[in-house]
Design an enzyme around this catalytic site. Structure first.
Site, PDB file in Angstrom:
ATOM      1  N   SER A  46      17.636   1.866  20.051  1.00 39.20           N
ATOM      2  CA  SER A  46      16.690   1.101  19.252  1.00 39.20           C
ATOM      3  C   SER A  46      15.301   1.751  19.210  1.00 39.20           C
ATOM      4  O   SER A  46      15.192   2.920  18.856  1.00 39.20           O
ATOM      5  CB  SER A  46      16.644  -0.327  19.795  1.00 39.20           C
ATOM      6  OG  SER A  46      16.302  -1.186  18.765  1.00 39.20           O
ATOM      7  N   LYS A  68      14.462   5.770  18.433  1.00 34.22           N
ATOM      8  CA  LYS A  68      13.455   6.409  17.565  1.00 34.22           C
ATOM      9  C   LYS A  68      12.729   7.460  18.411  1.00 34.22           C
ATOM     10  O   LYS A  68      12.455   8.585  17.989  1.00 34.22           O
ATOM     11  CB  LYS A  68      12.429   5.379  17.058  1.00 34.22           C
ATOM     12  CG  LYS A  68      13.014   4.120  16.377  1.00 34.22           C
ATOM     13  CD  LYS A  68      11.900   3.173  15.901  1.00 34.22           C
ATOM     14  CE  LYS A  68      12.221   1.693  15.843  1.00 34.22           C
ATOM     15  NZ  LYS A  68      13.243   1.200  14.992  1.00 34.22           N
ATOM     16  N   HIS A  82      23.634  -5.599  17.945  1.00 32.24           N
ATOM     17  CA  HIS A  82      22.596  -4.663  18.367  1.00 32.24           C
ATOM     18  C   HIS A  82      22.556  -4.548  19.899  1.00 32.24           C
ATOM     19  O   HIS A  82      22.154  -5.493  20.586  1.00 32.24           O
ATOM     20  CB  HIS A  82      21.251  -5.164  17.852  1.00 32.24           C
ATOM     21  CG  HIS A  82      20.118  -4.231  18.090  1.00 32.24           C
ATOM     22  ND1 HIS A  82      20.060  -2.982  17.506  1.00 32.24           N
ATOM     23  CD2 HIS A  82      18.997  -4.342  18.844  1.00 32.24           C
ATOM     24  CE1 HIS A  82      18.946  -2.385  17.895  1.00 32.24           C
ATOM     25  NE2 HIS A  82      18.284  -3.185  18.722  1.00 32.24           N
TER      26      HIS A  82
HETATM   27  C1  GTR Z   1      13.393  -4.754  16.727  1.00 32.04           C
HETATM   28  C2  GTR Z   1      12.733  -3.789  15.798  1.00 32.04           C
HETATM   29  C3  GTR Z   1      13.629  -2.607  15.610  1.00 32.04           C
HETATM   30  C4  GTR Z   1      14.183  -2.093  16.919  1.00 32.04           C
HETATM   31  C5  GTR Z   1      14.430  -3.188  17.959  1.00 32.04           C
HETATM   32  C6  GTR Z   1      14.558  -2.750  19.404  1.00 32.04           C
HETATM   33  O1  GTR Z   1      12.776  -5.944  16.858  1.00 32.04           O
HETATM   34  O2  GTR Z   1      12.483  -4.428  14.588  1.00 32.04           O
HETATM   35  O3  GTR Z   1      12.964  -1.589  14.883  1.00 32.04           O
HETATM   36  O4  GTR Z   1      13.404  -1.096  17.430  1.00 32.04           O
HETATM   37  O5  GTR Z   1      13.444  -4.115  17.969  1.00 32.04           O
HETATM   38  O6  GTR Z   1      13.888  -1.836  19.860  1.00 32.04           O
HETATM   39  O7  GTR Z   1      15.341  -3.405  20.106  1.00 32.04           O
END
Ligand code: GTR
Length: 397
Positions: free
Chosen positions: A238, A242, A379
């Protein structure tokens, strides 16, 4: 999310028509036909554009890296090494806790270097692991902004150490907040505090600070294990995915990169405006990127870069992109298409990316020199994701 942010699009029919910037034409309009012109002209341009319009300027390396308080223990066939590392620059000192889990054989095929979200003590239950001294996020497992004993092992499922070390790999991890706490303080604390500068359009965001930190993890590993030729592969989930991509794109010492569901500002193509957009991400996390990125909110198609360029900057090194079917916010198809678009850089080096044209079936693994899979579920980074990454690295390293 602020009320002004438009709701996300999850309808393929409503994805705008878009064209991604051409990887194989330089800013001066010259064709990029081989690995030499890629390395000498296009890759530096790509990194400059990503710096200027998205992540912000890179920090210089520290003057000195000192390793203190080294301790080691063995549990269930895993050797743990923990140390307190101090980074020194002219104007200050930044400490971090490094935790390495390795096979007890002492032989490592490769080391995964990845930051963790809430502290080293969340990735295993060993009481020897120090709690972070830095600010930790409040939501979820901790209360207040101090790390607590009750959070030990809270993220065990994300770091299946028995599996990883059993397959001959090591893990090196640091809490991301040791490098920059994950909140908007106007680019002041963490690494920013070491390199004070006037705020400008390309002030580095937290992703650049974390990416700098991941390079320091690599520095520490190299200084401690100078005799090892095992590659160090950047990994992250996540927001930390990046980070892994941006770090490996800039720092060629990483022998590869793994992006797990990194989504917007990570592997996913921005121009698809599917799920999270520039508008949404910069409204919630203004500190992650350079101030310049937010200027493209609502006009994603005019951003001079897109995320296939970030992936391409890693070529020809191993690169794996993992998505999850239930993680529409991170746009799995956009992550896949970004990787497909990045393969033109890989081909310049004569390697076969071997990706299909269509998004593969759920839980299938595709690619030759690069890897893509879309896991069933939501996720997260799970044991199943690691199984894909290990099988891929077994094959390509
Ligand atoms: C979310 C964000 C994503 C992602 C995620 C994470 O809320 O919108 O871009 O990075 O967090 O890091 O779990």
């Amino acid at each position: 999310m602020s009320s002004a942010v438009r709701p996300p699009n999850y309808d393929e029919e409503l994805v705008p028509h878009y064209e991604v910037p051409d990887l194989l034409v330089s800013e001066a309009g010259d064709p990029i036909t081989g690995s030499d012109s890629w390395e000498q002209t296009r890759r530096p341009e790509v990194l400059e554009l990503l710096t200027a319009y998205e992540y912000g300027a890179l920090f210089p390396p520290p003057d000195e890296l000192l390793v203190h308080d080294h301790s080691t223990w063995v549990r269930d066939g895993i050797r743990f090494d923990q140390s307190r590392v101090e980074l020194r620059v002219r104007d200050g000192i930044l400490p971090f806790h490094l935790l390495v889990a390795a096979p007890t054989t002492g032989l490592t095929r490769a080391t995964f270097a990845g930051l963790n979200f809430r502290g080293n003590h969340t990735i295993a239950t060993d009481r020897e692991i120090w709690l972070p001294e830095a600010w930790v996020p409040q939501e979820g497992i901790s209360q207040g902004h101090s790390a607590a004993d009750r959070d030990r092992g809270a993220h065990l499922s994300r770091w299946p150490l028995e599996l990883i070390t059993g397959r001959g790999y090591s893990v090196a991890t640091v809490y991301c907040g040791d490098f920059d706490p994950d909140y908007d303080d106007g680019f002041q604390n963490g690494v920013h505090g070491l390199f004070p500068r006037e705020r400008s359009e390309d002030t580095p965001g937290t992703i650049t600070a974390w990416a700098w930190g991941l390079s320091r993890v690599l520095d520490a590993l190299v200084s401690e294990h100078a005799d090892s030729s095992a590659p160090i592969v950047a990994i992250g989930h996540s927001r930390l995915g990046k980070t892994a991509l941006w770090s490996a794109a800039n720092d060629r010492r990483f022998g590869g990169a793994i992006s797990n569901e990194s989504g917007c500002g990570g592997a996913a193509l921005t121009r698809r405006c599917y799920g999270e957009t520039i508008e949404a991400i910069t409204a919630r996390f203004p500190h992650w990127f350079a101030p310049s990125f937010a200027r493209f909110a609502g006009r994603d198609e005019s951003l001079p870069v897109d995320q296939h360029m970030l992936l391409a900057a890693i070529a020809p090194r191993p690169l794996a992109v993992g998505s999850a079917a239930g993680d529409r916010w991170a746009d799995p198809r956009g992550e896949f298409l970004s990787l497909v678009n990045a393969t033109s850089a890989y081909r310049l080096f004569g390697v076969r990316p071997g990706l299909p044209f269509q998004l593969p079936a759920v839980d299938e693994s595709v690619g030759e020199a690069v890897h893509y899979h879309i896991r069933s579920g939501d996720h997260d980074i799970t044991r199943d994701d690691w199984v894909h990454y290990l099988a891929y690295l077994d094959r390509v390293l």
